[in-house]
Design an enzyme around this catalytic site. Structure first.
Site, PDB file in Angstrom:
ATOM      1  N   PHE A  95      34.457  23.370  26.964  1.00  0.00           N
ATOM      2  CA  PHE A  95      33.213  24.940  26.915  1.00  0.00           C
ATOM      3  C   PHE A  95      35.012  25.793  27.427  1.00  0.00           C
ATOM      4  O   PHE A  95      35.542  25.802  28.281  1.00  0.00           O
ATOM      5  CB  PHE A  95      32.421  25.571  26.893  1.00  0.00           C
ATOM      6  CG  PHE A  95      32.325  26.505  27.026  1.00  0.00           C
ATOM      7  CD1 PHE A  95      31.154  26.715  26.482  1.00  0.00           C
ATOM      8  CD2 PHE A  95      32.447  27.510  27.883  1.00  0.00           C
ATOM      9  CE1 PHE A  95      30.861  28.451  26.033  1.00  0.00           C
ATOM     10  CE2 PHE A  95      31.938  28.728  27.908  1.00  0.00           C
ATOM     11  CZ  PHE A  95      31.151  29.835  25.946  1.00  0.00           C
ATOM     12  N   ASN A 192      27.367  28.947  35.012  1.00  0.00           N
ATOM     13  CA  ASN A 192      27.503  29.698  33.638  1.00  0.00           C
ATOM     14  C   ASN A 192      26.681  28.192  32.889  1.00  0.00           C
ATOM     15  O   ASN A 192      27.476  27.363  32.269  1.00  0.00           O
ATOM     16  CB  ASN A 192      29.220  30.335  32.993  1.00  0.00           C
ATOM     17  CG  ASN A 192      28.721  30.476  31.161  1.00  0.00           C
ATOM     18  OD1 ASN A 192      28.280  30.975  31.401  1.00  0.00           O
ATOM     19  ND2 ASN A 192      30.108  30.712  30.683  1.00  0.00           N
ATOM     20  N   PRO A 193      25.316  28.333  33.325  1.00  0.00           N
ATOM     21  CA  PRO A 193      24.541  27.356  32.098  1.00  0.00           C
ATOM     22  C   PRO A 193      24.527  27.387  30.429  1.00  0.00           C
ATOM     23  O   PRO A 193      24.886  28.703  29.985  1.00  0.00           O
ATOM     24  CB  PRO A 193      23.645  27.754  32.369  1.00  0.00           C
ATOM     25  CG  PRO A 193      23.098  28.769  33.252  1.00  0.00           C
ATOM     26  CD  PRO A 193      24.541  29.677  33.046  1.00  0.00           C
TER      27      PRO A 193
END
Length: 285
Positions: A95, A192-193
């Site tokens: 990510f 920050n899931p």
């Protein structure tokens, strides 16, 4: 033969604008800088001077511009992403850190700086590229920071970024079970899931096609992993320890409800710099 850099830059920016890239001139300058080995300000100075670009560089640049116009993330093309004071290595399988997360990690950093312990402990659950954990470890060098990542691809990027940071430990594992040895001793847990609902497909091709799905989607309402973190952070934190969660702008109320039901104290939702709800914090009872 050499070509005027300013003219080439204008053409690139127009090509990217036509492709729907949100900041075409910025991306054009960064791509030019990547090929020429220049910082963005140095590219701007070269344009003002009327510098030229060599044909071999122009060919390499054109290939990168075509990929960016196809909406491949800029960070995948340059191999790096800026985050606070850091420059992180990123690419396929991890990510890409976002600017809004820079404001989220500040809550954790402030808590660590205000902590009276000689070596406060922080955990980043689902670290991805390592951005959050690295920010904490480097900005609070007396802290002990731990990070966990389940994805093999993302773990490899995080390991690369964290190499040589003495107060930071990375584990390849599941955030639901990691760091049992730290149970009840941790000062700050941050994550920050993945929080995008499964049926809320992102509009931007950079996200939809290139960010790993397991870093984006969090179940029917997007909060499956948040529920897991709420329980795990209760186990890891000592009484009064701080939980920091990043989330979508419409999820604050629901997350506060989850945390209240799990026994957290003082859940509060905070805006990012664009005045959108972005983070919720709570204290362990």
């Amino acid at each position: 033969m050499p070509e005027n850099l300013a003219a080439r830059l204008r053409a690139i920016a127009q090509e990217l604008a036509d492709a729907g890239v949100s900041d075409p001139l910025v991306d054009a300058e960064l791509l030019v800088g990547h090929v020429l080995g220049l910082r963005r300000g140095e590219v701007q100075a070269a344009v003002v001077r009327g510098d030229s670009i060599q044909e071999s560089d122009a060919v390499q640049l054109a290939a990168l511009v075509a990929r960016r116009a196809a909406r491949e993330p800029l960070q995948h093309l340059t191999g790096k992403a800026a985050f606070r004071h850091l420059e992180l290595a990123v690419g396929p399988g991890v990510f890409v850190p976002r600017p809004e997360t820079e404001t989220v990690v500040q809550f954790a950093i402030d808590a660590l700086l205000e902590n009276a312990a000689p070596a406060p402990v922080a955990i980043d659950l689902g670290t991805g590229s390592g951005a959050i954990a690295l920010a904490m470890a480097t900005e609070v060098p007396h802290a002990r920071v731990f990070a966990v990542e389940r994805s093999a691809d993302a773990h490899a990027w995080a390991a690369r970024n964290m190499a040589g940071v003495p107060n930071l430990a990375l584990v390849h594992g599941d955030l639901a079970t990691a760091f049992e040895e730290l149970r009840g001793t941790v000062d700050v847990v941050i994550s920050n899931p993945p929080y995008v609902p499964d049926d809320a497909i992102p509009r931007d091709p950079e996200v939809r096609l290139h960010d790993p799905a397991q870093a984006l989607y969090g179940g029917a309402d997007g909060l499956d992993v948040v529920r897991v973190i709420s329980g795990r952070a209760q186990e890891l934190l000592h009484a009064g320890g701080l939980l920091v969660l990043e989330h979508g702008e419409l999820q604050g109320e629901q997350i506060r409800s989850i945390l209240e039901s799990d026994g957290w104290r003082a859940p509060a939702t905070h805006e990012d710099l664009t005045r959108r709800d972005r983070a919720t914090t709570a204290l362990r009872g």
